[in-house]
Design a protein around this motif. Structure first.
Motif: not given
Length: 71
Positions: A23-36
């Motif tokens: 995640s761009a914020s490093t601590v709160l999810c921004d959806g970057s995990h999708k597909g993992s």
């Protein structure tokens, strides 16, 4: 070394802690995990105030920092 992130959190509001580290914020999810295989950890606090959230992803008390980054 990733130091904790100081954030003002509101009582009884739902937050999603990033567990993948992308995640761009490093601590709160921004959806970057999708597909993992990672999924964010939902949490809330009972008191509105500033908290230190774990950025190193090693805290035994995630999402809150427990000093693991210093070890």
């Amino acid at each position: 070394m990733s130091t904790p992130v100081k954030m003002s959190l509101e009582a009884n509001k739902s937050y999603h802690f990033c567990t993948c580290g992308k995640s761009a914020s490093t601590v709160l999810c921004d959806g970057s995990h999708k597909g993992s295989v990672f999924t964010p950890k939902e949490f809330s606090v009972t008191e509105s105030k500033e908290y230190y959230l774990c950025a190193c992803k090693k805290s035994a008390n995630a999402p809150f920092c427990d000093g693991s980054h210093a070890k």
